[in-house]
Design an enzyme around this catalytic site. Sequence first.
Site, PDB file in Angstrom:
ATOM      1  N   HIS A 153       0.842  -1.197   0.000  1.00 18.70           N
ATOM      2  CA  HIS A 153       0.000   0.000   0.000  1.00 18.70           C
ATOM      3  C   HIS A 153       0.879   1.249   0.000  1.00 18.70           C
ATOM      4  CE1 HIS A 153      -3.872  -1.960   1.799  1.00 18.70           C
ATOM      5  NE2 HIS A 153      -3.343  -2.681   0.823  1.00 18.70           N
ATOM      6  N   GLU A 178       0.903   3.826   1.926  1.00 16.22           N
ATOM      7  CA  GLU A 178       1.417   4.172   3.254  1.00 16.22           C
ATOM      8  C   GLU A 178       2.632   3.325   3.616  1.00 16.22           C
ATOM      9  OE1 GLU A 178      -3.182   4.329   3.702  1.00 16.22           O
ATOM     10  OE2 GLU A 178      -1.713   3.318   2.451  1.00 16.22           O
TER      11      GLU A 178
END
Length: 155
Positions: free
Chosen positions: A64, A66
């Site tokens: 992801h 993040e």
Amino acid sequence: MTFFNFENKDSDAEDVHYMRMALMEAEKAFTQDEIPIGAIVVCKNRIVGRGYNLTEKLGDVTAHAEMQAFTSAAQTLGGKYLTDCTLYVTVEPCVMCAGASFWAKITRIVYGAREEKFGYSSKGSNLLHPKTQVTAGVLAEECAILMQNFFKNKR
């Protein structure tokens, strides 16, 4: 690494500025046919990490935006803890990314669009470190439109 000086300490302008940079990361994901989520980690007005979704390219469900930004920031700063750092992400973090922010001890999370189905807040805010501050809805419409356009093209 990029430095910015926000002399007037206008936190709203600062949040908008960095969210636009996270949107630029999300657009990279969009052009690579990845879910268009982008993230920037900022420490003391300095971008120390950036990332965008790479789950399809890497065949990795943990890739992801993040997570990419956290890894990049940890390498830049030379340590796993991201205290005194802010995560700017275009869409509300999922449970996995909220958990990673907990372990990284990120000081602040700023996100754009809310994620009703998979966002961490749908599961409870206790997933974040107790000292983590959250600001939601920064450029929310722009962030949501990018996601909507991506999924519209998929249907």
